[in-house]
Design a protein around this motif. Structure first.
Motif, PDB file in Angstrom:
ATOM      1  N   SER A  67      52.546  38.141  44.030  1.00  0.00           N
ATOM      2  CA  SER A  67      53.613  37.230  44.452  1.00  0.00           C
ATOM      3  C   SER A  67      54.764  37.997  45.101  1.00  0.00           C
ATOM      4  CB  SER A  67      54.122  36.430  43.256  1.00  0.00           C
ATOM      5  OG  SER A  67      55.184  35.573  43.626  1.00  0.00           O
ATOM      6  N   LYS A  68      55.145  39.127  44.499  1.00  0.00           N
ATOM      7  CA  LYS A  68      56.250  39.933  45.029  1.00  0.00           C
ATOM      8  C   LYS A  68      55.854  40.659  46.317  1.00  0.00           C
ATOM      9  CE  LYS A  68      59.144  39.074  41.645  1.00  0.00           C
ATOM     10  NZ  LYS A  68      60.396  38.310  41.882  1.00  0.00           N
ATOM     11  N   LEU A  69      54.593  41.060  46.409  1.00  0.00           N
ATOM     12  CA  LEU A  69      54.121  41.838  47.555  1.00  0.00           C
ATOM     13  C   LEU A  69      53.138  41.032  48.404  1.00  0.00           C
ATOM     14  CD1 LEU A  69      53.476  45.177  45.602  1.00  0.00           C
ATOM     15  CD2 LEU A  69      55.496  44.598  46.960  1.00  0.00           C
ATOM     16  N   PHE A  70      53.390  39.734  48.545  1.00  0.00           N
ATOM     17  CA  PHE A  70      52.406  38.872  49.215  1.00  0.00           C
ATOM     18  C   PHE A  70      52.191  39.260  50.675  1.00  0.00           C
ATOM     19  CE2 PHE A  70      56.397  36.780  50.071  1.00  0.00           C
ATOM     20  CZ  PHE A  70      56.251  36.161  51.306  1.00  0.00           C
ATOM     21  N   ARG A  71      53.223  39.794  51.347  1.00  0.00           N
ATOM     22  CA  ARG A  71      53.045  40.235  52.731  1.00  0.00           C
ATOM     23  C   ARG A  71      52.095  41.436  52.791  1.00  0.00           C
ATOM     24  NH1 ARG A  71      54.183  35.781  55.263  1.00  0.00           N
ATOM     25  NH2 ARG A  71      56.365  35.140  55.133  1.00  0.00           N
ATOM     26  N   LEU A 109      48.751  38.453  34.260  1.00  0.00           N
ATOM     27  CA  LEU A 109      50.128  38.112  34.626  1.00  0.00           C
ATOM     28  C   LEU A 109      50.738  39.169  35.541  1.00  0.00           C
ATOM     29  CD1 LEU A 109      51.724  36.739  31.322  1.00  0.00           C
ATOM     30  CD2 LEU A 109      51.531  35.532  33.491  1.00  0.00           C
ATOM     31  N   ILE A 110      50.541  40.432  35.199  1.00  0.00           N
ATOM     32  CA  ILE A 110      51.082  41.515  36.013  1.00  0.00           C
ATOM     33  C   ILE A 110      50.489  41.468  37.422  1.00  0.00           C
ATOM     34  CG2 ILE A 110      51.188  44.024  36.307  1.00  0.00           C
ATOM     35  CD1 ILE A 110      51.202  44.242  33.235  1.00  0.00           C
ATOM     36  N   GLY A 111      49.180  41.253  37.499  1.00  0.00           N
ATOM     37  CA  GLY A 111      48.529  41.161  38.803  1.00  0.00           C
ATOM     38  C   GLY A 111      49.046  39.993  39.623  1.00  0.00           C
ATOM     39  N   GLY A 112      49.254  38.848  38.970  1.00  0.00           N
ATOM     40  CA  GLY A 112      49.760  37.680  39.679  1.00  0.00           C
ATOM     41  C   GLY A 112      51.186  37.872  40.164  1.00  0.00           C
ATOM     42  N   ILE A 113      52.021  38.433  39.296  1.00  0.00           N
ATOM     43  CA  ILE A 113      53.424  38.677  39.683  1.00  0.00           C
ATOM     44  C   ILE A 113      53.487  39.712  40.803  1.00  0.00           C
ATOM     45  CG2 ILE A 113      55.628  39.610  38.882  1.00  0.00           C
ATOM     46  CD1 ILE A 113      54.953  38.432  36.110  1.00  0.00           C
ATOM     47  N   LEU A 132      43.333  44.132  38.044  1.00  0.00           N
ATOM     48  CA  LEU A 132      42.389  44.241  39.159  1.00  0.00           C
ATOM     49  C   LEU A 132      41.655  42.924  39.401  1.00  0.00           C
ATOM     50  CD1 LEU A 132      40.964  47.759  38.262  1.00  0.00           C
ATOM     51  CD2 LEU A 132      42.433  47.213  40.211  1.00  0.00           C
ATOM     52  N   GLY A 133      41.278  42.249  38.318  1.00  0.00           N
ATOM     53  CA  GLY A 133      40.599  40.965  38.463  1.00  0.00           C
ATOM     54  C   GLY A 133      41.484  39.921  39.109  1.00  0.00           C
ATOM     55  N   GLN A 134      42.764  39.927  38.773  1.00  0.00           N
ATOM     56  CA  GLN A 134      43.688  38.968  39.358  1.00  0.00           C
ATOM     57  C   GLN A 134      43.896  39.232  40.839  1.00  0.00           C
ATOM     58  OE1 GLN A 134      44.683  35.982  39.051  1.00  0.00           O
ATOM     59  NE2 GLN A 134      46.332  36.108  37.550  1.00  0.00           N
ATOM     60  N   ILE A 135      44.032  40.483  41.223  1.00  0.00           N
ATOM     61  CA  ILE A 135      44.177  40.819  42.645  1.00  0.00           C
ATOM     62  C   ILE A 135      42.963  40.341  43.432  1.00  0.00           C
ATOM     63  CG2 ILE A 135      44.268  42.736  44.288  1.00  0.00           C
ATOM     64  CD1 ILE A 135      45.875  44.295  42.179  1.00  0.00           C
ATOM     65  N   GLU A 178      48.076  31.712  33.781  1.00  0.00           N
ATOM     66  CA  GLU A 178      47.856  32.759  32.783  1.00  0.00           C
ATOM     67  C   GLU A 178      48.927  32.740  31.703  1.00  0.00           C
ATOM     68  OE1 GLU A 178      45.061  33.742  32.973  1.00  0.00           O
ATOM     69  OE2 GLU A 178      44.649  33.382  35.083  1.00  0.00           O
ATOM     70  N   THR A 179      50.148  32.351  32.067  1.00  0.00           N
ATOM     71  CA  THR A 179      51.198  32.209  31.050  1.00  0.00           C
ATOM     72  C   THR A 179      50.820  31.136  30.043  1.00  0.00           C
ATOM     73  OG1 THR A 179      52.900  32.891  32.639  1.00  0.00           O
ATOM     74  CG2 THR A 179      53.637  31.732  30.664  1.00  0.00           C
ATOM     75  N   ILE A 180      50.303  30.029  30.550  1.00  0.00           N
ATOM     76  CA  ILE A 180      49.864  28.945  29.668  1.00  0.00           C
ATOM     77  C   ILE A 180      48.701  29.392  28.797  1.00  0.00           C
ATOM     78  CG2 ILE A 180      48.732  26.678  29.656  1.00  0.00           C
ATOM     79  CD1 ILE A 180      50.470  25.989  32.101  1.00  0.00           C
ATOM     80  N   GLN A 181      47.757  30.113  29.402  1.00  0.00           N
ATOM     81  CA  GLN A 181      46.619  30.607  28.629  1.00  0.00           C
ATOM     82  C   GLN A 181      47.075  31.573  27.539  1.00  0.00           C
ATOM     83  OE1 GLN A 181      43.203  29.997  28.837  1.00  0.00           O
ATOM     84  NE2 GLN A 181      43.632  28.341  30.262  1.00  0.00           N
ATOM     85  N   LEU A 182      48.026  32.436  27.904  1.00  0.00           N
ATOM     86  CA  LEU A 182      48.500  33.449  26.965  1.00  0.00           C
ATOM     87  C   LEU A 182      49.179  32.813  25.761  1.00  0.00           C
ATOM     88  CD1 LEU A 182      48.848  36.484  26.411  1.00  0.00           C
ATOM     89  CD2 LEU A 182      50.992  36.389  27.697  1.00  0.00           C
TER      90      LEU A 182
END
Length: 402
Positions: free
Chosen positions: A273-277, A266-270, A320-323, A144-148
């Motif tokens: 990643s931070k809350l993967f558990r 990006l927010i959803g992905g990050i 929401l879509g990223q989640i 998404e960073t690349i897309q952005l």
């Protein structure tokens, strides 16, 4: 990570390829319009791209049964590079036939049709089982960073240079991607010995059978099919009409909405990643809640007439879509065998490409006849149906994937 170096080659190669794909589209749009002066030829580009990806997805099971994922990835990227070099070389000193350009578009999309599922299926082979959610989140953030940034940079490069120059830059990126794909190591060796025609034909239907006869796969792909149908309201043609006729602001707001959507991704992905558990422990709940949330926000967006609220809603849709996307990929990668996963993703790619292409035409016609708000209401209704189906069949979805 069990294959840390190879995973690095995978995400670097994917990054070069994704950035190259953005520049490739930007360059092609400039060339097609320069050569033909027709907006119709430019509009044909996404249709040809969808058709090529569909064909590649259909053919992917045969390739996955005959070759390793590494070979599929490396060879497809090398062939894409060769096709692009041919297009750029022929362009020097002469005008390129629009038919030739269209043929290149279809063949490159065909190669992407089996490269994309191969790349996604490679992830669980290169990372530890309990790192899959984090790996998917990381790859989503990078993509998404690349897309952005890629579209903005691509537009700037076209303004400074021209379409063919952008394609030469794409060639360099594709070469770098090919090198990365050639360097990664696939820890799973292909042991297939399918030699006769009947065996090859059975491979073509294997992915579809996997989807249909597994309650888990069937539920997920019914929801994916409906969500892809609804997602076409966010394509340029419909969103542009919404901005002009409903929000009644300048076309620059179309770019703002796209940008905020990618920020949401990006927010959803990050966050994942931070809350993967947490994602691993509450997979089904997050999946169902994100499905309901996307439905509600899409309907709200269609009813909204305030530009600033539209920006906020596009961020929410992205989050929401990223989640939802990360949870789906993580479920499939953790619940599928190493042999079945590439074939499953190949069938999924073909199914969703066909759905997106047909839905684009239907929703485009609906927008033309009934207006953009009605198109968003229809999309919200489809997403609502998906949420209901997901809730009814929640027993088919794993509560967690830890």
């Amino acid at each position: 990570m069990k294959q840390k170096v190879s995973f690095r080659f995978l995400w670097m190669g994917q990054s070069f390829a994704n950035l190259g794909d953005v520049f490739y589209i930007v360059g092609l749009v400039a060339i097609l319009y320069m050569e033909s002066g027709s907006a119709f030829y430019v509009a044909v580009l996404p249709f040809l791209n969808t058709f090529g990806r569909f064909a590649g997805g259909i053919a992917s099971p045969i390739l996955f049964s005959a070759f390793s994922l590494k070979r599929v990835l490396a060879c497809s990227q090398i062939l894409k590079t060769i096709l692009l070099v041919m297009l750029c070389s022929i362009y020097i000193g002469t005008n390129v036939s629009v038919v030739f350009v269209f043929a290149c578009i279809v063949f490159i999309a065909f190669l992407d049709g089996f490269a994309s599922p191969a790349m996604t299926a490679m992830v669980p082979r290169l990372v530890e089982y309990d790192e899959i959610v984090r790996a998917n989140s990381f790859l989503s953030v990078v993509t998404e960073t690349i897309q952005l940034g890629g579209w903005a940079v691509g537009g700037l490069l076209v303004a400074l240079f021209n379409g063919p120059s952008i394609l030469w830059i794409t060639c360099v990126l594709f070469i770098l991607s090919s090198i990365m794909m050639a360097l990664l190591q696939d820890p799973v060796h292909n042991t297939s010995n399918q030699k006769n025609t009947k065996a090859f034909i059975s491979q073509l239907t294997k992915g579809w059978k996997l989807i249909w006869f597994s309650p888990l796969y069937r539920t997920i792909h019914i929801l994916l099919l409906l969500e892809v149908m609804a997602s076409v309201v966010w394509i340029a043609a419909i969103l542009y009409v919404f901005v002009a006729e409903v929000l009644q602001v300048s076309e620059a707001w179309w770019g703002y909405i796209n940008t905020t959507f990618f920020i949401g991704l990006l927010i959803g992905g990050i966050g994942c990643s931070k809350l993967f558990r947490f994602v691993e422990h509450h997979t089904r709940t997050l999946f169902l809640l994100s499905s309901i949330g996307v439905c509600a926000v899409t309907v709200w967006f269609g009813l909204n007439y305030v530009p600033w609220i539209a920006l906020f809603l596009s961020i929410l849709v992205g989050i929401l879509g990223q989640i939802k996307s990360i949870t789906i990929d993580s479920i499939l990668q953790k619940r599928s065998s190493t042999e079945d996963l590439p074939i499953l993703y190949g069938a999924q790619g073909a199914l969703l490409s066909l759905s997106f292409g047909v839905s684009s035409l239907l929703f485009g016609a609906m927008t033309e006849w009934k207006g953009a708000p009605i198109a968003f209401m229809a999309a919200g209704s489809i997403l609502g149906l998906a949420a209901i189906i997901g809730w009814i069949n929640k027993k088919n979805l794993p509560k967690n994937i830890d």
